[in-house]
Scaffold this active site. Structure first.
Site, PDB file in Angstrom:
ATOM      1  N   ASP A 196       1.032  -1.307   0.224  1.00 56.71           N
ATOM      2  CA  ASP A 196       0.066  -0.034  -0.006  1.00 56.71           C
ATOM      3  C   ASP A 196       0.817   1.205   0.045  1.00 56.71           C
ATOM      4  OD1 ASP A 196      -3.100   0.396   0.863  1.00 56.71           O
ATOM      5  OD2 ASP A 196      -2.056   2.116   1.039  1.00 56.71           O
ATOM      6  N   LEU A 232     -17.210  -9.368  -3.046  1.00 55.87           N
ATOM      7  CA  LEU A 232     -17.574  -9.412  -1.757  1.00 55.87           C
ATOM      8  C   LEU A 232     -18.429  -8.419  -1.296  1.00 55.87           C
ATOM      9  CD1 LEU A 232     -15.477  -7.115  -0.562  1.00 55.87           C
ATOM     10  CD2 LEU A 232     -13.645  -9.008  -0.839  1.00 55.87           C
ATOM     11  N   GLU A 245     -18.861  -5.551   2.125  1.00 53.02           N
ATOM     12  CA  GLU A 245     -18.439  -5.307   3.152  1.00 53.02           C
ATOM     13  C   GLU A 245     -19.319  -5.781   4.293  1.00 53.02           C
ATOM     14  OE1 GLU A 245     -17.734  -0.878   3.535  1.00 53.02           O
ATOM     15  OE2 GLU A 245     -17.119  -0.836   1.511  1.00 53.02           O
ATOM     16  N   ASN A 256     -23.496  -5.440  -9.939  1.00 52.61           N
ATOM     17  CA  ASN A 256     -24.066  -4.237  -9.248  1.00 52.61           C
ATOM     18  C   ASN A 256     -25.151  -3.486  -9.924  1.00 52.61           C
ATOM     19  OD1 ASN A 256     -22.017  -4.950  -7.221  1.00 52.61           O
ATOM     20  ND2 ASN A 256     -20.695  -3.308  -7.639  1.00 52.61           N
ATOM     21  N   PHE A 314     -31.642  -9.016  -1.768  1.00 53.60           N
ATOM     22  CA  PHE A 314     -31.734  -7.667  -2.259  1.00 53.60           C
ATOM     23  C   PHE A 314     -33.034  -7.051  -2.840  1.00 53.60           C
ATOM     24  CE2 PHE A 314     -27.392  -6.145  -2.209  1.00 53.60           C
ATOM     25  CZ  PHE A 314     -26.808  -7.337  -1.700  1.00 53.60           C
ATOM     26  N   CYS A 364     -19.895   1.541  -3.384  1.00 55.45           N
ATOM     27  CA  CYS A 364     -20.045   0.875  -4.646  1.00 55.45           C
ATOM     28  C   CYS A 364     -21.254   1.183  -5.543  1.00 55.45           C
ATOM     29  CB  CYS A 364     -19.792  -0.746  -4.352  1.00 55.45           C
ATOM     30  SG  CYS A 364     -18.140  -0.910  -3.699  1.00 55.45           S
TER      31      CYS A 364
HETATM   32  P1  NAD Z   1     -10.269   1.125  -0.425  1.00 57.95           P
HETATM   33  O1  NAD Z   1     -10.305   2.703  -0.607  1.00 57.95           O
HETATM   34  O2  NAD Z   1     -10.802   0.491   0.910  1.00 57.95           O
HETATM   35  O3  NAD Z   1      -8.539   0.751  -0.564  1.00 57.95           O
HETATM   36  C1  NAD Z   1      -7.699   1.207  -1.472  1.00 57.95           C
HETATM   37  C2  NAD Z   1      -6.411   0.978  -0.983  1.00 57.95           C
HETATM   38  O4  NAD Z   1      -5.481   1.160  -2.082  1.00 57.95           O
HETATM   39  C3  NAD Z   1      -6.230   2.111   0.005  1.00 57.95           C
HETATM   40  O5  NAD Z   1      -5.331   1.585   1.223  1.00 57.95           O
HETATM   41  C4  NAD Z   1      -5.108   3.061  -0.821  1.00 57.95           C
HETATM   42  O6  NAD Z   1      -4.097   3.385   0.215  1.00 57.95           O
HETATM   43  C5  NAD Z   1      -4.422   1.884  -1.711  1.00 57.95           C
HETATM   44  N1  NAD Z   1      -3.809   2.513  -2.805  1.00 57.95           N
HETATM   45  C6  NAD Z   1      -4.000   3.572  -3.844  1.00 57.95           C
HETATM   46  N2  NAD Z   1      -3.308   3.693  -4.673  1.00 57.95           N
HETATM   47  C7  NAD Z   1      -2.276   2.766  -4.537  1.00 57.95           C
HETATM   48  C8  NAD Z   1      -1.429   2.403  -5.160  1.00 57.95           C
HETATM   49  N3  NAD Z   1      -0.749   3.177  -6.325  1.00 57.95           N
HETATM   50  N4  NAD Z   1      -0.175   1.407  -4.689  1.00 57.95           N
HETATM   51  C9  NAD Z   1      -0.547   0.808  -3.503  1.00 57.95           C
HETATM   52  N5  NAD Z   1      -1.849   1.149  -2.844  1.00 57.95           N
HETATM   53  C10 NAD Z   1      -2.495   1.966  -3.118  1.00 57.95           C
HETATM   54  O7  NAD Z   1     -10.912   0.558  -1.748  1.00 57.95           O
HETATM   55  P2  NAD Z   1     -11.733  -0.747  -1.941  1.00 57.95           P
HETATM   56  O8  NAD Z   1     -13.167  -0.364  -1.299  1.00 57.95           O
HETATM   57  O9  NAD Z   1     -10.897  -1.863  -1.466  1.00 57.95           O
HETATM   58  O10 NAD Z   1     -11.886  -0.574  -3.500  1.00 57.95           O
HETATM   59  C11 NAD Z   1     -10.874  -1.090  -4.493  1.00 57.95           C
HETATM   60  C12 NAD Z   1     -11.707  -1.460  -5.572  1.00 57.95           C
HETATM   61  O11 NAD Z   1     -12.490  -2.769  -5.316  1.00 57.95           O
HETATM   62  C13 NAD Z   1     -12.491  -0.521  -6.252  1.00 57.95           C
HETATM   63  O12 NAD Z   1     -12.341  -0.660  -7.736  1.00 57.95           O
HETATM   64  C14 NAD Z   1     -13.802  -1.011  -5.871  1.00 57.95           C
HETATM   65  O13 NAD Z   1     -14.873  -0.614  -6.633  1.00 57.95           O
HETATM   66  C15 NAD Z   1     -13.953  -2.347  -6.001  1.00 57.95           C
HETATM   67  N6  NAD Z   1     -14.569  -3.309  -4.901  1.00 57.95           N
HETATM   68  C16 NAD Z   1     -14.766  -2.870  -3.706  1.00 57.95           C
HETATM   69  C17 NAD Z   1     -15.760  -3.648  -2.904  1.00 57.95           C
HETATM   70  C18 NAD Z   1     -16.290  -3.290  -1.583  1.00 57.95           C
HETATM   71  O14 NAD Z   1     -16.836  -3.817  -0.879  1.00 57.95           O
HETATM   72  N7  NAD Z   1     -15.308  -2.076  -0.930  1.00 57.95           N
HETATM   73  C19 NAD Z   1     -16.089  -4.733  -3.457  1.00 57.95           C
HETATM   74  C20 NAD Z   1     -16.027  -5.213  -4.783  1.00 57.95           C
HETATM   75  C21 NAD Z   1     -15.100  -4.315  -5.590  1.00 57.95           C
HETATM   76  C1  UGA Z   2     -21.869  -4.267  -2.858  1.00 60.76           C
HETATM   77  C2  UGA Z   2     -22.593  -5.919  -3.649  1.00 60.76           C
HETATM   78  O1  UGA Z   2     -23.507  -6.473  -2.895  1.00 60.76           O
HETATM   79  C3  UGA Z   2     -21.240  -6.733  -3.816  1.00 60.76           C
HETATM   80  O2  UGA Z   2     -21.586  -7.652  -4.307  1.00 60.76           O
HETATM   81  C4  UGA Z   2     -20.147  -5.906  -4.477  1.00 60.76           C
HETATM   82  O3  UGA Z   2     -18.775  -6.635  -4.547  1.00 60.76           O
HETATM   83  C5  UGA Z   2     -19.924  -4.512  -3.820  1.00 60.76           C
HETATM   84  O4  UGA Z   2     -20.974  -4.017  -3.716  1.00 60.76           O
HETATM   85  C6  UGA Z   2     -18.883  -3.762  -4.659  1.00 60.76           C
HETATM   86  O5  UGA Z   2     -18.915  -3.961  -5.787  1.00 60.76           O
HETATM   87  O6  UGA Z   2     -18.245  -3.093  -4.010  1.00 60.76           O
HETATM   88  P1  UGA Z   2     -21.580  -3.428  -0.365  1.00 60.76           P
HETATM   89  O7  UGA Z   2     -21.570  -2.236  -1.219  1.00 60.76           O
HETATM   90  O8  UGA Z   2     -20.706  -3.957   0.543  1.00 60.76           O
HETATM   91  O9  UGA Z   2     -21.734  -4.839  -1.665  1.00 60.76           O
HETATM   92  O10 UGA Z   2     -23.279  -3.549   0.216  1.00 60.76           O
HETATM   93  P2  UGA Z   2     -24.649  -4.306  -0.212  1.00 60.76           P
HETATM   94  O11 UGA Z   2     -24.785  -5.225   0.958  1.00 60.76           O
HETATM   95  O12 UGA Z   2     -24.719  -4.733  -1.487  1.00 60.76           O
HETATM   96  O13 UGA Z   2     -25.514  -2.866   0.357  1.00 60.76           O
HETATM   97  C7  UGA Z   2     -25.483  -1.921  -0.632  1.00 60.76           C
HETATM   98  C8  UGA Z   2     -26.679  -1.150  -0.297  1.00 60.76           C
HETATM   99  O14 UGA Z   2     -27.853  -1.523  -0.710  1.00 60.76           O
HETATM  100  C9  UGA Z   2     -26.682  -0.708   1.282  1.00 60.76           C
HETATM  101  O15 UGA Z   2     -27.122   0.752   1.378  1.00 60.76           O
HETATM  102  C10 UGA Z   2     -27.893  -1.410   1.750  1.00 60.76           C
HETATM  103  O16 UGA Z   2     -28.765  -0.958   2.681  1.00 60.76           O
HETATM  104  C11 UGA Z   2     -28.630  -1.598   0.312  1.00 60.76           C
HETATM  105  N1  UGA Z   2     -29.733  -2.592   0.287  1.00 60.76           N
HETATM  106  C12 UGA Z   2     -29.091  -3.783   0.053  1.00 60.76           C
HETATM  107  C13 UGA Z   2     -31.008  -2.302   0.411  1.00 60.76           C
HETATM  108  O17 UGA Z   2     -31.565  -1.217   0.641  1.00 60.76           O
HETATM  109  N2  UGA Z   2     -31.794  -3.483   0.454  1.00 60.76           N
HETATM  110  C14 UGA Z   2     -31.326  -4.673  -0.024  1.00 60.76           C
HETATM  111  O18 UGA Z   2     -32.445  -5.820   0.070  1.00 60.76           O
HETATM  112  C15 UGA Z   2     -30.113  -5.068   0.084  1.00 60.76           C
END
Ligand code: NAD
Ligand code: UGA
Length: 438
Positions: free
Chosen positions: A38, A155, A157, A210, A251, A262
């Protein structure tokens, strides 16, 4: 594989955020040797001490296991990629001003590793990236004998590690069989369907998933509005619709609108991607519009319940995170609604069981909103209480105490978590998602 003579690290992951760190920990639990890179040196220091930057089940436990067994390295030095065959990119792809996904973090991450990649390495986009990004990464690495692949992440959160280890499918997009093989070897311990395709299709699968989920929730939210007008029971309607196995209950929960880091950014990015290919994705456009209207409907409902004028009115908010099970307040519908109420003159006491009172979180909130320690502190002198996040604890509060400390009797449940019978039994006026406010 973990002890391969040729590979010091089975995988290196660039970015230690929700996705990167959860992925690193999940691979540790599968027995692999993982390096996590990171740019944020302070974050790296905390990670080395076994402290996760966010609340996520199983993560700290697996971090400590990996560190103790010397199978997990946290570093800010991207040259560590020289010691692996597979590099995942898990850096942010935030929303640009025009709604498209900003891939500059991907470009910077690629620039930071390109001089260190070993021959035959696979660079895998795990970040959510627009269609064609793998091609762009391949161009950036055109003079290197490496592969580029896409492995979108699904995944959520709050259940990140379990979602990673028990997914519905693993999608790998790549132009070469070698790349697919190298990526899939990492998932040997994961029992799930493998969907192997080209990189563009893999990139689109992520946005489409999504987009579909957002549209499904928007459908439920439209039903909540229609039920209110039609005098129908929303819970019964959703039960009746979701019980069709072709539709399903998941959902399909109505609420104040979807949020988080997201769905809001990814639906706009999908619209931008479609426009880039001269296609207007009407269904996603409608899902986004319905979501905005749902926020506005919720504000109107609360305003109507308290008598039409919010000036000087004190309200209680139960919930700040974008959903239950996480401490994440980014793009939270709860925050948006609280700030909307404050913009109209209200003051709000807000309680959340997980969101920490960090300066960052406080900055997300309007000056008229205050984070407090208990639901009862939030309710003190409030004319109405509004449930904004579906934390289970809100279903079993001490209703009598709450009613006593409040100045008014309105309980507005925008997440359908409270039993109307219990609430009315304690002297509350219960207003649900589809209860007419007047
Ligand atoms: P995040 O903001 O939680 O974490 C990103 C990390 O990357 C940070 O720690 C940052 O310091 C680091 N970073 C930035 N530039 C960097 C570099 N050049 N080298 C090394 N580290 C670097 O982001 P996230 O939620 O993990 O999301 C990452 C990606 O995954 C996004 O495209 C998001 O849409 C996708 N995604 C997120 C989720 C989720 O639930 N949060 C789920 C599926 C996909
Ligand atoms: C969502 C997707 O569920 C993941 O599969 C995906 O990987 C992720 O985005 C991503 O691309 O980052 P997340 O953002 O962690 O995951 O949360 P969700 O559980 O999907 O909820 C998203 C929003 O929808 C929340 O505000 C939640 O309250 C709302 N929601 C969810 C509803 O209002 N109704 C539902 O039935 C489900």
């Amino acid at each position: 594989m973990a002890n391969s003579e040729h590979t010091s690290w089975d995988v290196v992951i660039i970015g230690a955020g929700y996705v990167g760190l959860s992925t690193a920990c999940s691979f540790v639990s599968l027995g692999l040797r993982v390096a996590s890179v990171d740019v944020d040196s302070e974050r790296v220091q905390h990670l080395r001490n076994g402290v996760a930057p966010f609340q996520e089940p199983n993560v700290e436990q697996l971090m400590r296991r990996g560190l103790t067994e010397e199978r997990l390295l946290f570093t800010d030095d991207p040259s560590v990629v020289a010691d692996t065959d597979v590099v995942f990119l898990a850096v942010p792809t935030p929303r640009s001003a025009d709604g498209s996904a900003d891939i500059s973090y991907i470009q910077r991450a690629v620039a930071s590793i390109s001089d260190h990649l070993r021959d035959g390495a696979v660079v895998v986009n795990k970040s959510t990236v627009p269609v064609g990004t793998a091609d762009q990464v391949a161009e950036l690495l055109a003079d290197k004998p490496v592969h580029v692949a896409s492995n979108p992440e699904f995944l959520r959160e709050g259940s990140a590690v379990m979602d990673f280890l028990y997914p519905d499918r693993i999608v790998v997009g790549a132009q070469s069989e070698v790349a697919v093989r190298k990526v899939l070897r990492l998932f040997d311990g994961v029992d799930a369907d493998r969907i192997i395709t080209d990189t563009r299709s893999a990139e689109l699968i992520k946005y489409a998933a999504n987009g579909f989920l957002s549209a499904k929730i928007s459908f439920a939210n439209e039903l909540s509005a229609l039920c209110e007008q039609a005098g129908a029971n929303l819970d019964d309607v959703l039960e009746g619709v979701g019980s069709d196995r072709r539709i399903g209950h998941k959902f399909l929960a109505a609420g104040p609108g979807w949020g988080g880091s997201c769905f809001p950014k990814d639906t706009l990015a999908l619209l931008s991607i479609s426009e880039g290919f001269d296609y207007e994705f009407d269904l996603i456009r409608a899902a986004v519009n319905v979501n905005r209207r749902q926020y506005e409907r919720m504000l109107d409902k609360i305003i109507a319940v308290v008598g039409g004028d919010l000036d000087g009115v004190h309200l209680a908010a139960f919930g700040l995170t974008f959903k239950a099970g996480t401490d994440d307040m980014r793009d939270s519908p709860a925050v948006q609604i609280i700030n909307g109420l404050c913009d109209r003159g209200a003051t709000v006491g807000a309680y959340d069981p997980a969101a920490p009172q960090t300066p960052l979180n406080r900055r997300l909130l309007h000056d008229n909103a205050r984070m407090v320690e208990t639901p009862y502190d939030a309710a003190c002198d409030a004319v109405a209480a509004v449930v904004l996040t579906e934390w289970p604890m809100f279903a079993s509060m001490e209703w009598g105490t709450l009613r006593t400390v409040m100045a008014g009797d309105a309980l507005i449940d925008l997440r359908s978590v409270i039993s109307p019978t219990l609430a009315t039994g304690a002297g509350f006026r219960y207003i649900g998602l589809s209860t007419p406010a007047g």
